[in-house]
Design a protein around this motif. Sequence first.
Motif, PDB file in Angstrom:
ATOM      1  N   MET B   1      28.463 -17.517  -0.964  1.00 11.59           N
ATOM      2  CA  MET B   1      27.097 -17.997  -1.248  1.00 11.59           C
ATOM      3  C   MET B   1      26.980 -18.401  -2.715  1.00 11.59           C
ATOM      4  SD  MET B   1      25.151 -14.265  -1.303  1.00 11.59           S
ATOM      5  CE  MET B   1      26.422 -13.503  -0.241  1.00 11.59           C
ATOM      6  N   ARG B   2      26.007 -19.262  -3.011  1.00 14.89           N
ATOM      7  CA  ARG B   2      25.767 -19.662  -4.397  1.00 14.89           C
ATOM      8  C   ARG B   2      24.900 -18.613  -5.111  1.00 14.89           C
ATOM      9  NH1 ARG B   2      25.093 -25.744  -4.400  1.00 14.89           N
ATOM     10  NH2 ARG B   2      26.879 -26.451  -3.159  1.00 14.89           N
ATOM     11  N   ILE B   3      24.736 -18.788  -6.404  1.00 11.48           N
ATOM     12  CA  ILE B   3      24.017 -17.794  -7.207  1.00 11.48           C
ATOM     13  C   ILE B   3      22.547 -17.666  -6.770  1.00 11.48           C
ATOM     14  CG2 ILE B   3      23.349 -19.381  -9.085  1.00 11.48           C
ATOM     15  CD1 ILE B   3      23.994 -17.027 -11.044  1.00 11.48           C
ATOM     16  N   ALA B   4      21.953 -18.788  -6.310  1.00  8.25           N
ATOM     17  CA  ALA B   4      20.535 -18.746  -5.898  1.00  8.25           C
ATOM     18  C   ALA B   4      20.363 -17.839  -4.677  1.00  8.25           C
ATOM     19  CB  ALA B   4      20.037 -20.158  -5.586  1.00  8.25           C
ATOM     20  N   GLU B   5      21.326 -17.935  -3.738  1.00  5.77           N
ATOM     21  CA  GLU B   5      21.269 -17.109  -2.526  1.00  5.77           C
ATOM     22  C   GLU B   5      21.508 -15.631  -2.878  1.00  5.77           C
ATOM     23  OE1 GLU B   5      20.506 -17.545   0.471  1.00  5.77           O
ATOM     24  OE2 GLU B   5      21.539 -16.032   1.692  1.00  5.77           O
ATOM     25  N   LEU B   6      22.443 -15.395  -3.780  1.00 10.66           N
ATOM     26  CA  LEU B   6      22.709 -14.023  -4.233  1.00 10.66           C
ATOM     27  C   LEU B   6      21.443 -13.414  -4.853  1.00 10.66           C
ATOM     28  CD1 LEU B   6      24.533 -11.604  -5.005  1.00 10.66           C
ATOM     29  CD2 LEU B   6      25.229 -12.874  -7.044  1.00 10.66           C
ATOM     30  N   ALA B   7      20.771 -14.188  -5.690  1.00  8.37           N
ATOM     31  CA  ALA B   7      19.548 -13.709  -6.346  1.00  8.37           C
ATOM     32  C   ALA B   7      18.478 -13.403  -5.301  1.00  8.37           C
ATOM     33  CB  ALA B   7      19.043 -14.753  -7.336  1.00  8.37           C
ATOM     34  N   ARG B   8      18.353 -14.303  -4.305  1.00  5.24           N
ATOM     35  CA  ARG B   8      17.341 -14.112  -3.264  1.00  5.24           C
ATOM     36  C   ARG B   8      17.617 -12.818  -2.489  1.00  5.24           C
ATOM     37  NH1 ARG B   8      16.417 -14.463   1.707  1.00  5.24           N
ATOM     38  NH2 ARG B   8      18.541 -15.060   2.278  1.00  5.24           N
ATOM     39  N   ARG B   9      18.885 -12.606  -2.097  1.00  4.19           N
ATOM     40  CA  ARG B   9      19.215 -11.414  -1.316  1.00  4.19           C
ATOM     41  C   ARG B   9      19.094 -10.133  -2.148  1.00  4.19           C
ATOM     42  NH1 ARG B   9      24.467 -12.424   2.195  1.00  4.19           N
ATOM     43  NH2 ARG B   9      24.084 -10.203   2.640  1.00  4.19           N
ATOM     44  N   GLY B  10      19.255 -10.256  -3.454  1.00  6.19           N
ATOM     45  CA  GLY B  10      19.087  -9.082  -4.310  1.00  6.19           C
ATOM     46  C   GLY B  10      17.637  -8.868  -4.723  1.00  6.19           C
ATOM     47  N   GLY B  11      16.777  -9.860  -4.421  1.00  8.23           N
ATOM     48  CA  GLY B  11      15.358  -9.714  -4.751  1.00  8.23           C
ATOM     49  C   GLY B  11      15.070  -9.846  -6.235  1.00  8.23           C
ATOM     50  N   VAL B  12      15.876 -10.678  -6.939  1.00 11.01           N
ATOM     51  CA  VAL B  12      15.656 -10.863  -8.385  1.00 11.01           C
ATOM     52  C   VAL B  12      15.723 -12.358  -8.710  1.00 11.01           C
ATOM     53  CG1 VAL B  12      16.608  -8.623  -9.051  1.00 11.01           C
ATOM     54  CG2 VAL B  12      18.116 -10.614  -8.911  1.00 11.01           C
ATOM     55  N   LYS B  18      22.193 -13.925 -13.858  1.00 11.46           N
ATOM     56  CA  LYS B  18      23.026 -14.447 -14.960  1.00 11.46           C
ATOM     57  C   LYS B  18      23.146 -13.419 -16.078  1.00 11.46           C
ATOM     58  CE  LYS B  18      22.319 -19.387 -14.220  1.00 11.46           C
ATOM     59  NZ  LYS B  18      21.556 -20.594 -14.621  1.00 11.46           N
ATOM     60  N   TYR B  19      22.056 -12.710 -16.336  1.00 13.93           N
ATOM     61  CA  TYR B  19      22.072 -11.664 -17.370  1.00 13.93           C
ATOM     62  C   TYR B  19      23.047 -10.547 -16.996  1.00 13.93           C
ATOM     63  CZ  TYR B  19      20.415  -7.604 -20.018  1.00 13.93           C
ATOM     64  OH  TYR B  19      20.344  -6.479 -20.783  1.00 13.93           O
ATOM     65  N   TYR B  20      22.997 -10.106 -15.730  1.00 14.35           N
ATOM     66  CA  TYR B  20      23.909  -9.046 -15.280  1.00 14.35           C
ATOM     67  C   TYR B  20      25.364  -9.517 -15.388  1.00 14.35           C
ATOM     68  CZ  TYR B  20      19.820  -6.688 -13.217  1.00 14.35           C
ATOM     69  OH  TYR B  20      18.628  -6.069 -13.020  1.00 14.35           O
ATOM     70  N   LEU B  21      25.608 -10.808 -15.074  1.00 16.24           N
ATOM     71  CA  LEU B  21      26.974 -11.351 -15.173  1.00 16.24           C
ATOM     72  C   LEU B  21      27.447 -11.308 -16.629  1.00 16.24           C
ATOM     73  CD1 LEU B  21      26.593 -14.392 -12.740  1.00 16.24           C
ATOM     74  CD2 LEU B  21      28.246 -12.523 -12.464  1.00 16.24           C
ATOM     75  N   ARG B  22      26.572 -11.717 -17.540  1.00 14.01           N
ATOM     76  CA  ARG B  22      26.944 -11.720 -18.969  1.00 14.01           C
ATOM     77  C   ARG B  22      27.215 -10.301 -19.467  1.00 14.01           C
ATOM     78  NH1 ARG B  22      22.664 -15.345 -19.578  1.00 14.01           N
ATOM     79  NH2 ARG B  22      21.325 -13.739 -20.473  1.00 14.01           N
ATOM     80  N   GLU B  23      26.420  -9.310 -18.954  1.00 20.55           N
ATOM     81  CA  GLU B  23      26.571  -7.926 -19.405  1.00 20.55           C
ATOM     82  C   GLU B  23      27.730  -7.206 -18.709  1.00 20.55           C
ATOM     83  OE1 GLU B  23      24.982  -6.091 -21.709  1.00 20.55           O
ATOM     84  OE2 GLU B  23      23.764  -7.777 -22.400  1.00 20.55           O
ATOM     85  N   GLY B  24      28.354  -7.901 -17.759  1.00 19.85           N
ATOM     86  CA  GLY B  24      29.479  -7.277 -17.056  1.00 19.85           C
ATOM     87  C   GLY B  24      29.052  -6.294 -15.980  1.00 19.85           C
ATOM     88  N   LEU B  25      27.781  -6.283 -15.599  1.00 20.88           N
ATOM     89  CA  LEU B  25      27.324  -5.382 -14.536  1.00 20.88           C
ATOM     90  C   LEU B  25      27.666  -5.948 -13.156  1.00 20.88           C
ATOM     91  CD1 LEU B  25      23.814  -4.350 -15.948  1.00 20.88           C
ATOM     92  CD2 LEU B  25      26.043  -3.279 -16.313  1.00 20.88           C
ATOM     93  N   LEU B  26      27.871  -7.263 -13.101  1.00 18.38           N
ATOM     94  CA  LEU B  26      28.333  -7.929 -11.874  1.00 18.38           C
ATOM     95  C   LEU B  26      29.661  -8.612 -12.199  1.00 18.38           C
ATOM     96  CD1 LEU B  26      25.179  -9.791 -10.456  1.00 18.38           C
ATOM     97  CD2 LEU B  26      26.491  -7.990  -9.314  1.00 18.38           C
ATOM     98  N   PRO B  27      30.662  -8.478 -11.308  1.00 16.89           N
ATOM     99  CA  PRO B  27      31.908  -9.200 -11.559  1.00 16.89           C
ATOM    100  C   PRO B  27      31.686 -10.699 -11.354  1.00 16.89           C
ATOM    101  CG  PRO B  27      31.994  -8.075  -9.438  1.00 16.89           C
ATOM    102  CD  PRO B  27      30.688  -7.686 -10.069  1.00 16.89           C
ATOM    103  N   LEU B  47      24.742  -5.847  -6.768  1.00 17.12           N
ATOM    104  CA  LEU B  47      23.456  -6.220  -7.374  1.00 17.12           C
ATOM    105  C   LEU B  47      22.376  -5.202  -7.005  1.00 17.12           C
ATOM    106  CD1 LEU B  47      21.614  -8.154  -8.889  1.00 17.12           C
ATOM    107  CD2 LEU B  47      21.578  -9.646  -6.879  1.00 17.12           C
ATOM    108  N   ARG B  48      22.358  -4.795  -5.729  1.00 19.93           N
ATOM    109  CA  ARG B  48      21.347  -3.810  -5.292  1.00 19.93           C
ATOM    110  C   ARG B  48      21.571  -2.465  -5.957  1.00 19.93           C
ATOM    111  NH1 ARG B  48      21.149  -5.609   1.096  1.00 19.93           N
ATOM    112  NH2 ARG B  48      19.719  -7.354   0.785  1.00 19.93           N
ATOM    113  N   LEU B  49      22.848  -2.104  -6.169  1.00 22.24           N
ATOM    114  CA  LEU B  49      23.140  -0.837  -6.855  1.00 22.24           C
ATOM    115  C   LEU B  49      22.636  -0.893  -8.299  1.00 22.24           C
ATOM    116  CD1 LEU B  49      24.423   1.920  -7.245  1.00 22.24           C
ATOM    117  CD2 LEU B  49      26.621   0.788  -7.651  1.00 22.24           C
ATOM    118  N   VAL B  50      22.901  -2.019  -8.979  1.00 27.95           N
ATOM    119  CA  VAL B  50      22.447  -2.145 -10.373  1.00 27.95           C
ATOM    120  C   VAL B  50      20.925  -2.047 -10.438  1.00 27.95           C
ATOM    121  CG1 VAL B  50      22.276  -3.758 -12.328  1.00 27.95           C
ATOM    122  CG2 VAL B  50      24.459  -3.446 -11.145  1.00 27.95           C
TER     123      VAL B  50
END
Lengths: 205, 205
Positions: B1-12, B18-27, B47-50
Amino acid sequence: MRIAELARRGGVPVGTVKYYLREGLLPPGELTAATQAQYGDSHVQRLRLVRALLGPGGLSIAAIRDVLAAIDDPTTSVHDALGAAHHALPTADADPRTEDWAEARDHVRRWGWTVEDDSPNLSLLAGALHALRTAHFDTSDRLLDRYADAAAVLAEEDVATVPTTSMTEAVRHVVIGTLLLEPVLLALRRLAHENASMKRFTPPP
Amino acid sequence: MRIAELARRGGVPVGTVKYYLREGLLPPGELTAATQAQYGDSHVQRLRLVRALLGPGGLSIAAIRDVLAAIDDPTTSVHDALGAAHHALPTADADPRTEDWAEARDHVRRWGWTVEDDSPNLSLLAGALHALRTAHFDTSDRLLDRYADAAAVLAEEDVATVPTTSMTEAVRHVVIGTLLLEPVLLALRRLAHENASMKRFTPPP
């Protein structure tokens, strides 16, 4: 006893006792001279109750006055006095959404518990259930039933051990027991989680 | 899935992902073009765990990195990963007096529970017991045993229902279940007190 002895037995400075007397949180002593009063054991009990309501209870002076008025009203039953104290305790989220409140009330009815419709504890439960749902955590009836069973077992014995020697002592016991055993229960649950996790997820040596 | 779909499924919002990716919280996702990446279900879980660690957990970004590092280390057992998450949870009083700590540890040994000597939960229990003693509330072994029994019953089943499909899901379940069921348990205990008080102190009609 004199005011100095009352202060000592209550564990507070004399100035604090005088402040409580001025605020009407302690009834006046029996005057034995123009500037001297005698106090009895009921004053010690009342002083300790005020300390419990102010400290662990976190109640305002105004809220404490209401609780004391309920105790002093001869038409108040023990249940009503305990309820007045219980309901005066601080609650985090006092404004739950209507559907959360209805869900909380439905659970309580399902367990056959008798609870006031305007109980702040229903609002507490509603807020807690709402947070679980927001976090997408499964709150099946089965899970809640387990927690309700445990709470009922604890509460049954807690209430059975409330002293009935005096209304003041009963209320002090309930306020302290309700509030200060809460962090004990949460710490025990986390420790029990550690132990249970060790048993489930660590292979025997 | 693309980043937009990931964000939608994570509810953010996408910006948060993108912030979590930069901080290394998401691979990072798998690059499919110079500016486009694909993400999988493991990213949704992570993402849901974070979200759970940041929100209900109240963990700092640095503490979350430690928990994720424990999960991602292939030599970490489930028990150790859950322990890392559990120990990263915020505790109110982390600096109890030595004698309170020793008393807490003695109780835990008496119940035969296996708990790390440096467990922050021992400090939690020590602080809670100290507050009770300060308020002159009787904390007999019998009272604590009742509370420990109830906690053990709850914890046993809590841990039995931890999902083991993935380490990420297990840790998310433990963090949310530990923290968000705490206010539920406290609300239920107060409601059960109301019901028990009604039964003991109100004459039958």
